[in-house]
Each structure stands twice: as C-alpha cells, then as structure tokens.
Motif scaffolding. Structure first.
Motif, PDB file in Angstrom:
ATOM      1  N   PRO A 476      21.818 -18.448  20.426  1.00  0.00           N
ATOM      2  CA  PRO A 476      20.584 -18.100  19.711  1.00  0.00           C
ATOM      3  C   PRO A 476      19.977 -19.271  18.946  1.00  0.00           C
ATOM      4  O   PRO A 476      18.744 -19.411  18.872  1.00  0.00           O
ATOM      5  N   ILE A 477      20.822 -20.128  18.384  1.00  0.00           N
ATOM      6  CA  ILE A 477      20.309 -21.295  17.660  1.00  0.00           C
ATOM      7  C   ILE A 477      19.683 -22.271  18.654  1.00  0.00           C
ATOM      8  O   ILE A 477      18.587 -22.807  18.421  1.00  0.00           O
ATOM      9  N   ALA A 480      16.388 -21.053  19.725  1.00  0.00           N
ATOM     10  CA  ALA A 480      15.396 -21.217  18.660  1.00  0.00           C
ATOM     11  C   ALA A 480      14.897 -22.665  18.599  1.00  0.00           C
ATOM     12  O   ALA A 480      13.722 -22.918  18.312  1.00  0.00           O
ATOM     13  N   SER A 483      12.578 -23.131  21.745  1.00  0.00           N
ATOM     14  CA  SER A 483      11.309 -22.408  21.628  1.00  0.00           C
ATOM     15  C   SER A 483      10.408 -22.978  20.545  1.00  0.00           C
ATOM     16  O   SER A 483       9.201 -22.701  20.521  1.00  0.00           O
ATOM     17  N   LYS A 485      11.016 -22.481  17.218  1.00  0.00           N
ATOM     18  CA  LYS A 485      11.226 -21.806  15.935  1.00  0.00           C
ATOM     19  C   LYS A 485      11.929 -22.750  14.959  1.00  0.00           C
ATOM     20  O   LYS A 485      11.661 -22.747  13.759  1.00  0.00           O
ATOM     21  N   ASN A 517      10.029 -26.667   9.337  1.00  0.00           N
ATOM     22  CA  ASN A 517      10.915 -25.827  10.153  1.00  0.00           C
ATOM     23  C   ASN A 517      12.126 -26.577  10.712  1.00  0.00           C
ATOM     24  O   ASN A 517      12.619 -26.260  11.795  1.00  0.00           O
ATOM     25  N   SER A 547       8.334 -20.057  10.908  1.00  0.00           N
ATOM     26  CA  SER A 547       9.203 -19.770  12.059  1.00  0.00           C
ATOM     27  C   SER A 547      10.679 -19.949  11.718  1.00  0.00           C
ATOM     28  O   SER A 547      11.525 -19.176  12.159  1.00  0.00           O
ATOM     29  N   ASP A 550      11.650 -16.904   9.673  1.00  0.00           N
ATOM     30  CA  ASP A 550      11.793 -15.708  10.511  1.00  0.00           C
ATOM     31  C   ASP A 550      13.102 -15.723  11.291  1.00  0.00           C
ATOM     32  O   ASP A 550      13.723 -14.672  11.498  1.00  0.00           O
ATOM     33  N   PHE A 551      13.525 -16.917  11.718  1.00  0.00           N
ATOM     34  CA  PHE A 551      14.773 -16.999  12.477  1.00  0.00           C
ATOM     35  C   PHE A 551      15.981 -16.758  11.574  1.00  0.00           C
ATOM     36  O   PHE A 551      16.910 -16.026  11.937  1.00  0.00           O
ATOM     37  N   LYS A 553      16.228 -15.312   8.506  1.00  0.00           N
ATOM     38  CA  LYS A 553      16.234 -13.991   7.850  1.00  0.00           C
ATOM     39  C   LYS A 553      16.973 -14.016   6.511  1.00  0.00           C
ATOM     40  O   LYS A 553      16.377 -14.233   5.474  1.00  0.00           O
TER      41      LYS A 553
END
Length: 674
Positions: A476-477, A480, A483, A485, A517, A547, A550-551, A553
């Motif tokens: 997931p990292i 991110a 993408s 993020k 970010n 972003s 949001d990633f 949280k």
C-alpha cells in the motif's frame, strides 16, 4: 564513456560533463587557494551567534534554558562556539595536514604542497578518509558489545534473556541458516558469529551480511567498482594504513577506499549492530511518550541515560522500573524512579521498554542539566561532551560513566572493563548505579529546580516489521508513492551543529517536505526537535499536503525509527519499497537529508545512503573545499558511479525546495504522477 570506464573509479573527474580538466589535478596551486579561502570566508558569514540562537531556535524550552544558564553565569556550547570564531580556514577547508611531525602543513598560495609533497587533493582526501574510518569504528565498537552479548547470552555465559526471537528467525532465513531442531540460544550464537566475523575478518572472504541483505543491483555496482569490503576492522585498518606517512599518494585511490569503508560501515557497523540489538533486546513497538523538559517530574529519582550502548542501559531501565527499586526509592523519600533519554540510548530504551522520556539531543545536554532536576546522569559512549561535567557539578548531579572507552574526569565509574570480562556482572553493575542514583536524590534536596513547561505527546517505534503488520505488507505504501499520494520518502537525520541555528533547519525542512506530501523517516539526534515540536504526532497531519494526510489517516507524517543506528531501519524501508516497486533505489524519489550533521558518523551515514544510490542533502559543508577535485568527486562525481550526488546549501529553505523539485524530476523520468 565505455561500460568498463563507467565503473572505473580512477576516471572520476575525467570525461564528465562537470569536469575541470586534467590541468586541475593540483587544484589550488595558483588561483585556487584564493577561491577556497573566499568560499570559506563566505561560509563563515552564515554562522549564527548565540543571540541568534536565542532569538530563532524553534523550541521555546531551549530559549528559556539558554537564558537561565546565561543568568546563572554558565557557559554553553553556543558560548564556546562564539569564542572559537573565526575558525581555522585551513581546518575548515580540509587542507591542514598533521600526518607526520615534519608538519603540520597547510596549503597556501606560497606553499601549494606539504613538506612531503602532498598537495591539496591528497591532504583533503586523506583527512576525509580518516574521518570515515573513525565513524565506522564508532558504530562498530559499540555494535561489537551487542554482538558479544548476543553470543554470550546464547552460550549461557551471561544471564541476559534473548528478547527478539522473531528477529533471530527472520535473520536466519536471510542468512540461509538451517533452524530445524535448534534452540533460540543456538541460533543466537550462529547469528552472532556471522556478525562478529563480518565485523572483524582479517582473511579475505565473502562478507556474509552484505551479500545476504544488500540489493542485488547494488552488489553488482560495488563489485564492478572493486569496493566490496573485507570487514570493518580491515577497512578501518587499511584506511589508517593508506593515510599514514608516505603511503598512498593518489587522492583517487584514497576516495576508492573511502567508498569501501562506507560500505563496511553501512552493512556491519550499522546493520550488523542493529541486527544484534534487535535480536537481543527485541524489536521496537509503536508507542507514545511525553517529550521535552516539561515532562521532567519533581519528587522522583530522576535518571538520564546518555549515549549509544544498550547493554547497561537496558539492565538499568528494566531493574529501575521493577517494584524492588521503585520501593527502594520510595523508602528514601522519593515518589519513585523516572528515566529520561539524552541522545540515542534514551531513544532505543524508549521504544523497547516505554516510560523513558526523551528530552534532548547531545548538543542540548548542558541545557537539560541546568534544570537541576536530574539526580543521576548515566553516560556511556559517543556524543557525551566533556562540558557536561561543569554543569553537573553546579547542580550536584552525579555523573556515572559505564564504558572503558569513555571516561570523564570527575565522574564516578561503574562499567564494563576493556576485555568485557565482567559482562556477566551487568545486573550487579546496574544495581550499583541505581543505588547511587537514589543516594544522589537524597543528597540533592537543596538544589533549586527550573523546568520550562513545554511538552508534547509523540509516537515512535516504526519499522518495516510494523509496516507489514499495520498495512499487511509494504505494497500500500509503494502504491501510494507510485500514484503520487506520497510524492517521495526521505530519511531526515543527523546531529546538531552550532554552525546552524539550533534545531531550526531540521524543523523548517520537515515543514516544507510535509507540505509537499513527502513522508519523513527519522532517528537519532535530528529526531529530537521533531519529537519535541509535535511532528511525530497525528496533530502534525494538519501541516501535510492533502494526499499524504488522506493516505496516513491516523498515523503521524514523521515515522520515528529510533536511535542513529536505526538508519538501518530506514535503509530496510527504502529497499523493501524499491523491491515492491521493482525499481532501483537510485531511480526513486528518495533522499537522505542531514542538514545539521557535525561528526564522523554523519559522514558515514550520508555515504551509506549515497552508496545505495540516493542523493544526500546538507546545510553544513564537509571539510573538502580546499580541493576542487575532491569537492567535485564528493558532490556530482559519484553520479556516474553510484547514481547519487551530495547537495549542500547553507540556505536550508532552498535545500528543502530543491529536494521537492528533484523528487518531481525523478517522478517525471519514471512517468509517474506528481
């Protein structure tokens, strides 16, 4: 440049787009001396004075304590820095040679060579190589203690529990050690033997830790460059040999050994030591703590642990937190025993055992002592400055040293001997130290206490193991990052240096990176201002770009990984993400950022990440400006060889913005979104 030449270190400076031609080999024989003197003089103009620190340091507690010490007539590191100005031009440029006793020699327009004929290039190269050897020895020496302790715990020679069985099994898998039917003690001995062999090998052989853990792409690069090390001991030995009188006269050959010693540092002094510590003392756990001087507690036996060696610190903290010693403290009129961390020992103890409150990095140690709140100061090795003794004496704080490598005049000593023959007595030594702390508490009832009321909650204990547990994997990292993020990832570390406003560069660089970010990893001394000023808290998400927020949280945007040795955790993070992204580290939006570095270990740490292919960014110049050739090699000269550069800008705001732009450029080259 042919493929063969591409990996030939002796071609550095020739055929490169930034080349200054072969005629510049004796770089300061003529006008070059004026150039470096002018550069040093301009650099010195950027140095702050103590009054600038008081006005601009980002931590109000630091400001309050500086004024407190001034009112008390006590000297600080910033006073001494002011008194040292102007610092020696030749020393700052790296062209002061004290190799032999025909000198010392310095390079000037009138004397472009030393008595032996060494020019600026050779003198600067020798000096930076010696510093690198010192850094490799520093981390390696304290790592050796943990490796020996792991081996002796496995053999049953010391009564120390092995608290990291999961780490041992994971390392065994990577080393290819068969674990079937073996006890954790037997495996601990096998792991320790490998780590010790890689640290101290004299007969040339494969460096097992390096080949087991390093990225394959990097191993190929280093092999072609012929910079694979034999061991830390050998490369430090060889570095000191090459730089001895009348030995190596080729600055390029010195820089080749510089790279080789850097690899030895990274994969033995740093990673090998980290493996031993995690195996013996356990992996970090994500936890939280109050941080900064406002967390100092009146009425307790207050004990600070300061330095880098976990052996005695671990035992002292565990025993001190026991009911036995808490009750003993209460029986002597205290509310209990409370531990605090200065520099790295406190950070590693915090993330392993909890309730060790981080207060300051090494440069701020005098300020913490001036609160008058500390009863006992336990100092082991590295970044423990002699000046603490004067302040400790003023406030009747008992200082105890614990290593034969690091004594302080006026301190009491309870520690391991030179041969570590009394390692089986760690419990007994820890008891003596704790008892001394309680005695000191009873002796200091009349000492006035000043505690500035600044404290925050901070999180620490991040690692690749935590990422795999929290996210299921690093995927997931990685997604991110790809993408956009997460624009990129940096390791923001290093020491503090009075050439820069205390802690300001680290904090302001972090702010700019988060706004763009960029995910921040941190450890060691540079992590303390980030801890103290709320960057390692979820509240810091308010400062990030949308972003990244949001990633993450409910996760802080700065991931605190521990002490300076825990650069190994950052390295593992970068490697794991690169593997997941199937992209070489050198091509990814990664950076090593050390704005305020100040010692030999800082040179080694930056070099470690440069060797992986990551640019390093700094606001303090290395002592190399006296040689254009070495400066060129250290800055952009390794781009062809390693895929990385060293970027220095004393304007840390501009430095941070350059990191952002460099990440955008890397993403564009990869075809990724911003």
């Amino acid at each position: 440049m042919s493929q063969k030449d591409h990996y030939h270190i002796h071609d550095i400076g020739n055929g490169h787009k930034h080349d200054h031609s072969h005629d510049h080999a004796h770089s300061h024989t003529h006008g070059g001396v004026d150039d470096y003197i002018q550069a040093i003089n301009e650099y010195r103009k950027t140095f702050p004075k103590k009054k600038d620190v008081i006005e601009q340091t980002p931590d109000p507690a630091v400001r309050e304590l500086l004024l407190h010490m001034e009112e008390s007539g006590l000297e600080t590191v910033f006073d001494r820095f002011d008194k040292q100005q102007p610092q020696c031009t030749f020393g700052m440029a790296g062209v002061c040679c004290k190799n032999c006793y025909m000198g010392p020699c310095k390079i000037t327009k009138r004397s472009p060579r030393g008595v032996c004929g060494a020019d600026a290039d050779l003198i600067v190269a020798r000096n930076i190589l010696k510093a690198t050897a010192s850094g490799a020895a520093a981390h390696g020496a304290r790592g050796r203690e943990s490796m020996l302790a792991l081996k002796m715990a496995g053999e049953g020679k010391i009564n120390t529990p092995i608290e990291g069985p999961d780490k041992i099994f994971a390392v065994c898998r990577t080393f290819g050690i068969n674990t079937d039917g073996k006890t954790i003690q037997e495996l601990a001995v096998e792991v320790a033997d490998i780590l010790l062999e890689d640290l101290s090998r004299t007969v040339p052989d494969k460096h097992k830790t390096l080949h087991a853990f390093a990225p394959k792409e990097r191993l190929e690069v280093w092999s072609k460059l012929d910079i694979l090390p034999i061991s830390v001991y050998h490369e430090v030995f060889e570095s000191l040999h090459r730089t001895s009188t009348g030995t190596d006269g080729d600055w390029r050959n010195e820089m080749k050994q510089f790279l080789r010693t850097g690899i030895a540092f990274a994969w033995s002094s740093c990673l090998g030591s980290s493996i031993a510590m995690d195996s013996l003392y356990g992996l970090p756990t994500r936890s939280s703590s109050r941080v900064n001087v406002g967390a100092l507690k009146k009425g307790y036996v207050n004990i600070a642990v300061h330095g880098h060696s976990p052996l005695l610190v671990s035992e002292i903290v565990k025993l001190g937190q026991s009911e036995e010693f808490q009750n003993l403290a209460r029986a002597n009129g205290a509310l209990g025993i409370q531990f605090y961390g200065i520099c790295c020992s406190g950070l590693s103890a915090m993330y392993r055992y909890g309730n060790v409150i981080p207060l300051s990095n090494a440069v701020g140690s005098e300020l913490i002592l001036s609160t008058g709140a500390l009863d006992l100061w336990v100092a082991d090795v590295q970044d423990v400055f002699p000046a603490i003794m004067e302040v400790a004496k003023c406030f009747k704080t008992t200082v105890v040293t614990t290593s034969d490598s690091a004594r302080l005049p006026g301190a009491e000593h309870y520690g391991l001997d030179h041969n570590h023959s009394n390692m089986d007595q760690i419990n007994e030594i820890a008891r003596k130290i704790l008892t001394r702390g309680i005695e000191s508490f009873t002796e200091r009832r009349d000492v006035p206490v000043k505690i500035p009321q600044y404290e925050v909650e901070a999180e620490m204990g991040f690692s690749v193991e935590w990422m795999n547990k929290h996210f299921g994997s690093v995927k997931p990292i990685a997604e991110a990052i790809k993408s956009g993020k997460i624009l990129g990832v940096v390791n923001l570390v290093g020491c503090s240096n009075p050439r820069i406003i205390y802690e300001k560069a680290v904090v302001e660089v972090a702010s700019i990176l988060l706004q763009n970010n960029i995910l921040i990893l941190t450890n060691g001394c540079a992590s303390l201002p980030l801890l103290k000023l709320g960057y390692c808290s979820t509240k810091a998400l308010e400062q990030t770009g949308e972003s990244l927020r949001d990633f993450l949280k409910d996760i802080p945007p700065v991931w605190h990984m521990g002490e300076c040795l825990d650069n190994a955790r950052a390295s593992a993070t970068f490697s794991s993400l690169a593997l997941e992204l199937q992209t070489p580290i050198k091509d990814l939006p990664y950076a090593f950022v050390s704005p305020e570095w100040s010692n030999e270990k800082g040179i080694c740490a930056a070099l470690s990440f440069r060797l992986l292919g990551m640019n390093s960014y700094h606001s303090v110049h290395a002592p190399i400006q006296g040689s254009q050739n070495v400066t060129d090699f250290m800055t952009y000269g390794t781009k062809e060889l390693l895929g990385s550069e060293m970027i220095v800008n004393v304007d840390h705001i501009a430095l941070a913005n350059q990191i952002v732009e460099d990440f955008r450029s890397k993403r564009k080259e990869l075809g990724w979104n911003e």
